[in-house]
Design a protein around this motif. Structure first.
Motif, PDB file in Angstrom:
ATOM      1  N   THR A  63       0.754  -1.168  -0.436  1.00 20.43           N
ATOM      2  CA  THR A  63      -0.060  -0.387  -0.120  1.00 20.43           C
ATOM      3  C   THR A  63       0.914   1.302  -0.105  1.00 20.43           C
ATOM      4  OG1 THR A  63      -1.825  -1.529   0.973  1.00 20.43           O
ATOM      5  CG2 THR A  63      -1.775   0.865   0.921  1.00 20.43           C
ATOM      6  N   LEU A  64       2.469   1.152   0.602  1.00 19.74           N
ATOM      7  CA  LEU A  64       2.697   2.396   1.045  1.00 19.74           C
ATOM      8  C   LEU A  64       3.160   2.336  -0.689  1.00 19.74           C
ATOM      9  CD1 LEU A  64       4.409   1.953   4.160  1.00 19.74           C
ATOM     10  CD2 LEU A  64       2.772   3.376   3.683  1.00 19.74           C
ATOM     11  N   GLU A  65       4.225   1.476  -1.223  1.00 24.17           N
ATOM     12  CA  GLU A  65       4.280   1.647  -2.276  1.00 24.17           C
ATOM     13  C   GLU A  65       3.348   2.187  -3.741  1.00 24.17           C
ATOM     14  OE1 GLU A  65       4.811   1.037  -6.689  1.00 24.17           O
ATOM     15  OE2 GLU A  65       3.844  -0.824  -5.351  1.00 24.17           O
ATOM     16  N   ARG A  66       2.380   1.704  -3.330  1.00 27.89           N
ATOM     17  CA  ARG A  66       1.035   1.873  -3.993  1.00 27.89           C
ATOM     18  C   ARG A  66       0.955   3.943  -4.013  1.00 27.89           C
ATOM     19  NH1 ARG A  66      -2.462  -1.577  -3.548  1.00 27.89           N
ATOM     20  NH2 ARG A  66      -3.375  -0.103  -1.610  1.00 27.89           N
ATOM     21  N   ARG A  67       1.042   3.942  -2.832  1.00 28.83           N
ATOM     22  CA  ARG A  67       0.631   5.535  -2.414  1.00 28.83           C
ATOM     23  C   ARG A  67       2.165   6.624  -2.867  1.00 28.83           C
ATOM     24  NH1 ARG A  67      -2.849   5.954   2.895  1.00 28.83           N
ATOM     25  NH2 ARG A  67      -4.712   4.957   2.327  1.00 28.83           N
ATOM     26  N   THR A  68       3.198   5.802  -3.227  1.00 27.64           N
ATOM     27  CA  THR A  68       3.782   6.951  -3.989  1.00 27.64           C
ATOM     28  C   THR A  68       3.503   7.501  -5.261  1.00 27.64           C
ATOM     29  OG1 THR A  68       5.361   4.894  -4.776  1.00 27.64           O
ATOM     30  CG2 THR A  68       5.401   6.056  -2.796  1.00 27.64           C
ATOM     31  N   ARG A  69       2.586   6.271  -5.844  1.00 28.50           N
ATOM     32  CA  ARG A  69       2.539   6.519  -7.498  1.00 28.50           C
ATOM     33  C   ARG A  69       1.273   7.364  -7.438  1.00 28.50           C
ATOM     34  NH1 ARG A  69       2.256   0.804  -8.366  1.00 28.50           N
ATOM     35  NH2 ARG A  69      -0.273   0.906  -7.969  1.00 28.50           N
ATOM     36  N   PRO A  70       1.287   9.211  -8.650  1.00 25.86           N
ATOM     37  CA  PRO A  70      -0.100   9.708  -8.532  1.00 25.86           C
ATOM     38  C   PRO A  70      -1.045   9.158  -9.098  1.00 25.86           C
ATOM     39  CG  PRO A  70       1.924   9.683 -10.721  1.00 25.86           C
ATOM     40  CD  PRO A  70       1.980   8.332 -10.123  1.00 25.86           C
ATOM     41  N   ARG A  71      -1.994   9.400  -7.948  1.00 25.44           N
ATOM     42  CA  ARG A  71      -3.196   9.074  -7.912  1.00 25.44           C
ATOM     43  C   ARG A  71      -4.565   9.354  -9.398  1.00 25.44           C
ATOM     44  NH1 ARG A  71      -7.371   9.647  -3.116  1.00 25.44           N
ATOM     45  NH2 ARG A  71      -8.459   7.632  -3.576  1.00 25.44           N
ATOM     46  N   GLY A  72      -3.689  10.316  -9.573  1.00 28.18           N
ATOM     47  CA  GLY A  72      -5.367  10.918 -11.103  1.00 28.18           C
ATOM     48  C   GLY A  72      -5.069  12.110 -11.096  1.00 28.18           C
ATOM     49  N   ILE A  73      -6.386  12.857 -11.925  1.00 26.44           N
ATOM     50  CA  ILE A  73      -6.862  13.664 -12.072  1.00 26.44           C
ATOM     51  C   ILE A  73      -8.421  13.733 -11.866  1.00 26.44           C
ATOM     52  CG2 ILE A  73      -7.115  16.386 -13.456  1.00 26.44           C
ATOM     53  CD1 ILE A  73      -3.750  15.155 -12.802  1.00 26.44           C
ATOM     54  N   ASP A  74      -8.458  14.768 -11.062  1.00 22.93           N
ATOM     55  CA  ASP A  74     -10.347  15.029 -10.461  1.00 22.93           C
ATOM     56  C   ASP A  74     -10.904  15.540 -11.885  1.00 22.93           C
ATOM     57  OD1 ASP A  74     -13.011  15.562  -9.535  1.00 22.93           O
ATOM     58  OD2 ASP A  74     -11.431  15.878  -7.268  1.00 22.93           O
ATOM     59  N   ARG A  75     -11.911  14.947 -12.001  1.00 22.41           N
ATOM     60  CA  ARG A  75     -12.852  15.326 -13.828  1.00 22.41           C
ATOM     61  C   ARG A  75     -13.612  16.701 -13.002  1.00 22.41           C
ATOM     62  NH1 ARG A  75     -16.374  10.756 -13.879  1.00 22.41           N
ATOM     63  NH2 ARG A  75     -15.544   9.936 -12.184  1.00 22.41           N
ATOM     64  N   ARG A  76     -13.819  16.874 -12.008  1.00 20.41           N
ATOM     65  CA  ARG A  76     -14.614  18.579 -11.158  1.00 20.41           C
ATOM     66  C   ARG A  76     -13.976  19.339 -11.952  1.00 20.41           C
ATOM     67  NH1 ARG A  76     -17.768  15.891  -6.833  1.00 20.41           N
ATOM     68  NH2 ARG A  76     -16.431  14.843  -6.569  1.00 20.41           N
ATOM     69  N   SER A  77     -12.279  19.242 -10.653  1.00 19.83           N
ATOM     70  CA  SER A  77     -11.610  20.162  -9.788  1.00 19.83           C
ATOM     71  C   SER A  77     -10.697  20.178 -11.118  1.00 19.83           C
ATOM     72  CB  SER A  77     -11.010  20.521  -8.964  1.00 19.83           C
ATOM     73  OG  SER A  77     -10.341  19.125  -8.483  1.00 19.83           O
ATOM     74  N   GLY A  78     -10.236  19.497 -11.567  1.00 19.48           N
ATOM     75  CA  GLY A  78      -9.304  19.139 -12.709  1.00 19.48           C
ATOM     76  C   GLY A  78      -7.555  19.453 -11.723  1.00 19.48           C
ATOM     77  N   LYS A  79      -7.871  19.355 -10.699  1.00 16.81           N
ATOM     78  CA  LYS A  79      -6.547  19.574 -10.366  1.00 16.81           C
ATOM     79  C   LYS A  79      -6.033  17.520  -9.984  1.00 16.81           C
ATOM     80  CE  LYS A  79      -7.576  23.171  -7.201  1.00 16.81           C
ATOM     81  NZ  LYS A  79      -7.862  23.482  -6.064  1.00 16.81           N
ATOM     82  N   ARG A  80      -4.949  17.456  -9.137  1.00 19.55           N
ATOM     83  CA  ARG A  80      -4.587  16.376  -9.392  1.00 19.55           C
ATOM     84  C   ARG A  80      -4.830  15.732  -7.575  1.00 19.55           C
ATOM     85  NH1 ARG A  80      -0.631  12.546 -11.681  1.00 19.55           N
ATOM     86  NH2 ARG A  80      -0.343  14.893 -13.005  1.00 19.55           N
ATOM     87  N   ARG A  81      -5.566  13.897  -7.579  1.00 24.62           N
ATOM     88  CA  ARG A  81      -5.904  14.250  -6.247  1.00 24.62           C
ATOM     89  C   ARG A  81      -4.609  13.594  -5.798  1.00 24.62           C
ATOM     90  NH1 ARG A  81     -11.081   9.730  -7.725  1.00 24.62           N
ATOM     91  NH2 ARG A  81      -8.628   8.814  -8.632  1.00 24.62           N
ATOM     92  N   SER A  82      -4.705  13.768  -4.537  1.00 25.03           N
ATOM     93  CA  SER A  82      -3.589  13.052  -3.243  1.00 25.03           C
ATOM     94  C   SER A  82      -4.135  12.116  -2.565  1.00 25.03           C
ATOM     95  CB  SER A  82      -2.919  14.545  -2.424  1.00 25.03           C
ATOM     96  OG  SER A  82      -4.011  15.263  -1.959  1.00 25.03           O
ATOM     97  N   TRP A  83      -3.584  10.808  -1.795  1.00 28.00           N
ATOM     98  CA  TRP A  83      -3.786  10.248  -1.111  1.00 28.00           C
ATOM     99  C   TRP A  83      -3.947  10.468   0.329  1.00 28.00           C
ATOM    100  CZ3 TRP A  83      -4.454   4.896  -3.044  1.00 28.00           C
ATOM    101  CH2 TRP A  83      -3.841   4.906  -4.630  1.00 28.00           C
ATOM    102  N   PRO A  84      -5.252   9.922   0.778  1.00 29.79           N
ATOM    103  CA  PRO A  84      -5.300  10.492   2.183  1.00 29.79           C
ATOM    104  C   PRO A  84      -3.698  10.169   3.177  1.00 29.79           C
ATOM    105  CG  PRO A  84      -6.559   8.005   1.026  1.00 29.79           C
ATOM    106  CD  PRO A  84      -5.520   8.622   0.892  1.00 29.79           C
ATOM    107  N   THR A  85      -3.357  11.168   3.594  1.00 33.02           N
ATOM    108  CA  THR A  85      -2.184  11.142   5.054  1.00 33.02           C
ATOM    109  C   THR A  85      -2.683  10.541   6.079  1.00 33.02           C
ATOM    110  OG1 THR A  85      -2.943  12.908   5.658  1.00 33.02           O
ATOM    111  CG2 THR A  85      -1.696  13.198   3.572  1.00 33.02           C
ATOM    112  N   LYS A  86      -3.773  10.712   6.443  1.00 29.64           N
ATOM    113  CA  LYS A  86      -4.180   9.729   7.376  1.00 29.64           C
ATOM    114  C   LYS A  86      -4.257   7.960   7.337  1.00 29.64           C
ATOM    115  CE  LYS A  86      -4.856  10.778  11.222  1.00 29.64           C
ATOM    116  NZ  LYS A  86      -3.589  10.687  12.888  1.00 29.64           N
TER     117      LYS A  86
END
Length: 161
Positions: A63-86
Motif C-alpha cells: 500500500t505504501l508503494e502504491r501511494r507513491t504513484r500519482p493518483r490521477g486527475i479529479d474530473r470536476r476540479s481538474g486538480k491532481r488527486r492526492s492520497w489520504p495522509t491519515k
C-alpha cells in the motif's frame, strides 16, 4: 433518679421534594449535550490512531508503494488527486450522533467500509484489512458522561418548583 424523655424530629420535606424533581429528570438533554464530547473522543482516536489497548497497525508495504504513484486527475476540479495522509482517510470523522432519552448512539455514516476496518477481515479482491478499531468509548468519555449527569441531576434536585 429521673428519666429524661428525648425526642427529635427530622424534617426531610426538602429531600423528598428533591427526589420528586429528580424523578421527572429528562436524560434526553444530557445525552444531546454529550454529542460534542463523544465526537471529540472519536476524532481523538482517529488522530492518535489508537484502539482501546494498542495503536493501529500501519499500512502494508504494498500500500505504501502504491501511494507513491500519482493518483490521477479529479474530473470536476481538474486538480491532481492526492492520497489520504491519515489511515482510514476521513471516514472515521463522518459520524452520526443520535440522542434519545435512553442513549447516545454514535455510528459511522460510511456503511461500505466501516465494519471491515472496525473488526478487520477480508475485503474486495481478497485484500486482508487489519483491525483498526476507531469507534470505542475511552475513560475520558466515560468521565465526561458521569460529570454531565452529576451536574444535570444536581441542577434538577436544586431547581425550585
Amino acid at each position: 433518679m429521673s428519666l429524661v424523655d428525648v425526642h427529635a424530629t427530622v424534617n426531610i420535606k426538602q429531600v423528598v421534594k428533591a427526589f420528586e424533581r429528580i424523578e421527572h429528570f429528562s436524560t434526553r438533554k444530557v445525552f444531546s449535550d454529550l454529542r460534542g464530547p463523544a465526537r471529540f473522543d472519536q476524532r481523538h482516536h482517529w488522530r492518535k490512531e489508537e484502539a482501546p489497548n494498542k495503536h493501529w497497525p500501519g499500512l502494508a508495504p504494498s500500500t505504501l508503494e502504491r501511494r507513491t504513484r500519482p493518483r490521477g486527475i479529479d474530473r470536476r476540479s481538474g486538480k491532481r488527486r492526492s492520497w489520504p495522509t491519515k489511515l482510514l482517510g476521513r471516514f472515521p470523522t463522518a459520524l452520526q450522533m443520535i440522542a434519545s432519552a435512553e442513549s447516545l448512539i454514535v455510528r459511522s455514516r460510511v456503511k461500505r467500509f466501516d465494519m471491515i476496518h472496525q473488526a478487520g477481515g477480508r475485503a474486495g479482491h481478497g485484500a486482508r484489512i487489519p483491525q483498526r478499531q476507531y469507534l470505542w468509548i475511552s475513560k475520558f468519555l466515560m468521565g465526561q458522561v458521569v460529570k454531565y449527569f452529576e451536574v444535570a441531576m444536581a441542577k434538577a434536585a436544586a431547581r425550585t418548583v
